[in-house]
Write a protein that holds these residues in place. Structure first.
Motif, PDB file in Angstrom:
ATOM      1  N   ASN A 167       9.981 -11.620  40.102  1.00 27.92           N
ATOM      2  CA  ASN A 167       8.779 -12.317  40.555  1.00 27.92           C
ATOM      3  C   ASN A 167       8.884 -12.574  42.062  1.00 27.92           C
ATOM      4  O   ASN A 167       9.821 -13.205  42.529  1.00 27.92           O
ATOM      5  CB  ASN A 167       8.626 -13.646  39.808  1.00 27.92           C
ATOM      6  N   ASN A 168       7.902 -12.040  42.804  1.00 23.43           N
ATOM      7  CA  ASN A 168       7.813 -12.271  44.250  1.00 23.43           C
ATOM      8  C   ASN A 168       9.076 -11.857  45.001  1.00 23.43           C
ATOM      9  O   ASN A 168       9.563 -12.587  45.866  1.00 23.43           O
ATOM     10  CB  ASN A 168       7.503 -13.746  44.552  1.00 23.43           C
ATOM     11  N   ALA A 169       9.606 -10.709  44.667  1.00 18.92           N
ATOM     12  CA  ALA A 169      10.757 -10.191  45.418  1.00 18.92           C
ATOM     13  C   ALA A 169      10.295  -9.753  46.808  1.00 18.92           C
ATOM     14  O   ALA A 169       9.367  -8.934  46.940  1.00 18.92           O
ATOM     15  CB  ALA A 169      11.394  -9.022  44.672  1.00 18.92           C
ATOM     16  N   ALA A 170      10.921 -10.293  47.843  1.00 16.10           N
ATOM     17  CA  ALA A 170      10.521  -9.986  49.222  1.00 16.10           C
ATOM     18  C   ALA A 170      10.902  -8.553  49.574  1.00 16.10           C
ATOM     19  O   ALA A 170      12.080  -8.181  49.541  1.00 16.10           O
ATOM     20  CB  ALA A 170      11.182 -10.967  50.180  1.00 16.10           C
ATOM     21  N   LEU A 171       9.890  -7.740  49.917  1.00 17.34           N
ATOM     22  CA  LEU A 171      10.101  -6.320  50.201  1.00 17.34           C
ATOM     23  C   LEU A 171       9.671  -6.025  51.634  1.00 17.34           C
ATOM     24  O   LEU A 171       8.599  -6.438  52.078  1.00 17.34           O
ATOM     25  CB  LEU A 171       9.293  -5.462  49.224  1.00 17.34           C
ATOM     26  N   VAL A 172      10.528  -5.313  52.360  1.00 19.95           N
ATOM     27  CA  VAL A 172      10.259  -4.925  53.739  1.00 19.95           C
ATOM     28  C   VAL A 172      10.110  -3.407  53.791  1.00 19.95           C
ATOM     29  O   VAL A 172      10.868  -2.680  53.145  1.00 19.95           O
ATOM     30  CB  VAL A 172      11.389  -5.392  54.676  1.00 19.95           C
ATOM     31  N   TRP A 212       5.035  -8.305  50.029  1.00 19.19           N
ATOM     32  CA  TRP A 212       5.440  -7.685  51.284  1.00 19.19           C
ATOM     33  C   TRP A 212       5.848  -8.748  52.283  1.00 19.19           C
ATOM     34  O   TRP A 212       5.103  -9.691  52.556  1.00 19.19           O
ATOM     35  CB  TRP A 212       4.309  -6.824  51.847  1.00 19.19           C
ATOM     36  N   ALA A 213       7.057  -8.574  52.847  1.00 19.32           N
ATOM     37  CA  ALA A 213       7.568  -9.510  53.854  1.00 19.32           C
ATOM     38  C   ALA A 213       7.453  -8.943  55.257  1.00 19.32           C
ATOM     39  O   ALA A 213       8.009  -9.511  56.196  1.00 19.32           O
ATOM     40  CB  ALA A 213       9.023  -9.866  53.547  1.00 19.32           C
ATOM     41  N   GLY A 214       6.740  -7.809  55.399  1.00 15.41           N
ATOM     42  CA  GLY A 214       6.516  -7.247  56.718  1.00 15.41           C
ATOM     43  C   GLY A 214       7.010  -5.823  56.836  1.00 15.41           C
ATOM     44  O   GLY A 214       7.566  -5.241  55.897  1.00 15.41           O
ATOM     45  N   ALA A 215       6.759  -5.245  58.010  1.00 13.87           N
ATOM     46  CA  ALA A 215       7.199  -3.887  58.325  1.00 13.87           C
ATOM     47  C   ALA A 215       8.167  -3.934  59.498  1.00 13.87           C
ATOM     48  O   ALA A 215       8.075  -4.812  60.367  1.00 13.87           O
ATOM     49  CB  ALA A 215       5.998  -3.002  58.651  1.00 13.87           C
ATOM     50  N   LEU A 269      17.829  -8.364  57.931  1.00 17.42           N
ATOM     51  CA  LEU A 269      17.035  -9.180  57.007  1.00 17.42           C
ATOM     52  C   LEU A 269      17.737  -9.336  55.661  1.00 17.42           C
ATOM     53  O   LEU A 269      17.699 -10.410  55.052  1.00 17.42           O
ATOM     54  CB  LEU A 269      15.652  -8.551  56.810  1.00 17.42           C
ATOM     55  N   LEU A 270      18.398  -8.277  55.194  1.00 16.51           N
ATOM     56  CA  LEU A 270      19.158  -8.368  53.948  1.00 16.51           C
ATOM     57  C   LEU A 270      20.348  -9.304  54.110  1.00 16.51           C
ATOM     58  O   LEU A 270      20.645 -10.120  53.228  1.00 16.51           O
ATOM     59  CB  LEU A 270      19.631  -6.983  53.510  1.00 16.51           C
ATOM     60  N   ASP A 271      21.047  -9.191  55.241  1.00 16.92           N
ATOM     61  CA  ASP A 271      22.208 -10.044  55.479  1.00 16.92           C
ATOM     62  C   ASP A 271      21.813 -11.516  55.574  1.00 16.92           C
ATOM     63  O   ASP A 271      22.559 -12.388  55.122  1.00 16.92           O
ATOM     64  CB  ASP A 271      22.924  -9.619  56.766  1.00 16.92           C
ATOM     65  N   ASP A 272      20.651 -11.792  56.168  1.00 15.95           N
ATOM     66  CA  ASP A 272      20.207 -13.174  56.343  1.00 15.95           C
ATOM     67  C   ASP A 272      19.535 -13.746  55.094  1.00 15.95           C
ATOM     68  O   ASP A 272      19.165 -14.923  55.080  1.00 15.95           O
ATOM     69  CB  ASP A 272      19.235 -13.274  57.526  1.00 15.95           C
ATOM     70  N   GLY A 273      19.356 -12.927  54.068  1.00 11.99           N
ATOM     71  CA  GLY A 273      18.702 -13.399  52.845  1.00 11.99           C
ATOM     72  C   GLY A 273      17.210 -13.556  52.985  1.00 11.99           C
ATOM     73  O   GLY A 273      16.580 -14.238  52.167  1.00 11.99           O
ATOM     74  N   LYS A 274      16.597 -12.923  53.991  1.00 13.92           N
ATOM     75  CA  LYS A 274      15.153 -13.023  54.189  1.00 13.92           C
ATOM     76  C   LYS A 274      14.386 -11.906  53.493  1.00 13.92           C
ATOM     77  O   LYS A 274      13.153 -11.909  53.489  1.00 13.92           O
ATOM     78  CB  LYS A 274      14.826 -13.012  55.686  1.00 13.92           C
ATOM     79  N   GLN A 292      17.108  -0.145  49.755  1.00  5.76           N
ATOM     80  CA  GLN A 292      18.300  -0.982  49.902  1.00  5.76           C
ATOM     81  C   GLN A 292      18.006  -2.340  49.270  1.00  5.76           C
ATOM     82  O   GLN A 292      17.000  -2.971  49.581  1.00  5.76           O
ATOM     83  CB  GLN A 292      18.646  -1.158  51.385  1.00  5.76           C
ATOM     84  N   ILE A 293      18.902  -2.783  48.376  1.00  8.85           N
ATOM     85  CA  ILE A 293      18.669  -3.988  47.587  1.00  8.85           C
ATOM     86  C   ILE A 293      19.789  -4.983  47.823  1.00  8.85           C
ATOM     87  O   ILE A 293      20.974  -4.613  47.848  1.00  8.85           O
ATOM     88  CB  ILE A 293      18.581  -3.650  46.079  1.00  8.85           C
TER      89      ILE A 293
END
Length: 386
Positions: free
Chosen positions: A54-59, A83-86, A96-101, A127-128
């Motif tokens: 649910n609401n997984a942030a995807l870049v 969508w968390a942006g491009a 962004l993955l390392d920061d948990g965003k 990348q997950i």
């Protein structure tokens, strides 16, 4: 003469049961804890815990910028993804993955659309963040389904095959149809709510009788009871009966006050059978609680002993880890956990509408454990207080 003795015995039993209930009512902290566990705790478990994505942030990292890449990216839709942006570079996605965003980064390479148009194979990278292994696995599964369906549709269009309204191909293909029973919408609230109710029952079935007995030892009133005309059995049994009654009342509150009205959990089977099963199970664990009280000197020790027994009982119940996934040694240990039988039987009654003809092996398992626990408790109690 026998009638008079029986009447005296029953009157003493009633007086002792009433005494135990009054003692619980005079302990506001424990009483509030019981009320919270059978109401707010069950509500929080049913509403706040989900095993669905649910609401997984995807870049998005779109290096192709074609119609095909935009169409694929558009397949990742709510409620599973948002969508968390491009981004413009792969290093941004890694940060962004390392920061948990971000939960995942979708990387579409250059030439993606052109390769599809030529009928050539191509690949995309996702990348997950799998630090949360459950959410990472669900993200991978959902993304794989989206990309696979997209690839099938692209291949069908290139071959000139007609597509159905649901995205299926009008061609000789295997159509996999799944039928979900008992929880067709796969609503996590149904599973988590009932599971938390059964765990709360398990906790208090041991804790309340142990607390009632240890309280007598701490206050020194156990000696007064021992010099009274009461037998050790007349001291022990009222504590079990009183606490079982409290737990049954809490079970009714959790079931009819929280789960059914707020989460629309359907009750398919017999409520009478469920409460009979709960009574048998609670009496079994109440014996364990009394046994704990005979081995401890204060509430702190009793509470730690309850946790020491409760933790492996929950892990061996099969609620969190399927029995088939357990090592062989752990599976054998599962059969000595009364919670294993209780969970299976409770879900069978509430969710599946199963009757005694189906559930008798589970109830027999609880009864065998009840006999063993009762024998050990009575022997220990008589040895210490007899």
């Amino acid at each position: 003469m026998g009638f008079i003795v029986d009447r005296i015995w029953w009157s003493r039993l009633q007086a002792m049961i009433w005494k135990e209930l009054l003692q619980l009512l005079r302990d506001p902290i424990l009483l509030v804890f019981v009320m919270y566990a059978f109401s707010a705790d069950i509500y929080n478990a049913a509403s706040g815990v989900s095993f669905q994505l649910n609401n997984a942030a995807l870049v998005l990292l779109d290096m192709d910028r074609s119609a095909a890449s935009r169409e694929l990216a558009g397949r990742f839709m709510p409620p599973e993804f948002h969508w968390a942006g491009a981004i413009q570079h792969a290093s941004q996605g890694q940060k962004l993955l390392d920061d948990g965003k971000a939960m995942a980064v979708l990387d579409i390479p250059p030439g993606f659309g052109a390769a599809l148009a030529r009928g050539e194979g191509t690949a995309v990278q996702l990348q997950i963040d799998a630090s949360n292994s459950v959410q990472g696995f669900l993200t991978s599964v959902d993304a794989t389904q989206i990309v696979t369906r997209f690839g099938l549709e692209q291949a069908a269009q290139r071959l000139g095959l007609n597509l159905g309204g649901a995205g299926t191909v009008d061609a000789p293909v295997i159509n996999n149809q799944s039928r979900v029973w008992f929880n067709p919408n796969q609503n996590d609230a149904w599973f988590m709510g009932i599971s938390e109710l059964l765990n709360v029952i398990t906790l208090f079935a041991m804790l309340l009788p142990a607390a009632a007995m240890v309280r007598e030892k701490e206050r020194g009133t156990i000696e007064q009871l021992l010099v009274s005309p009461l037998s050790p059995l007349q001291i022990m049994v009222p504590k079990i009966i009183a606490m079982v009654a409290v737990i049954l009342g809490g079970t009714a509150l959790g079931l009819f006050g929280i789960l059914v009205p707020l989460f629309a959990i359907p009750i398919q089977g017999s409520l009478l059978l469920f409460f009979a099963l709960t009574t048998l199970y609670t009496c079994t664990l109440a014996g364990i609680g009394i046994l704990i009280a005979t081995m401890t000197r204060n509430m702190a020790q009793a509470g730690m002993m309850v946790i020491l027994i409760l933790a492996p009982m929950m892990f061996l119940s099969g609620a969190w880890t399927p029995p088939e996934a357990m090592p062989t040694v752990m599976r054998w240990g599962m059969y000595v956990s009364p919670l294993y039988y209780y969970i299976n039987a409770s879900y069978g009654i509430l969710m599946k509408g199963a009757g005694l003809a189906v559930l008798w092996p589970m109830m027999s398992g609880i009864m065998v454990i009840a006999v063993l626990v009762s024998s050990a408790t009575v022997m220990r109690f008589k040895k210490q207080f007899g």
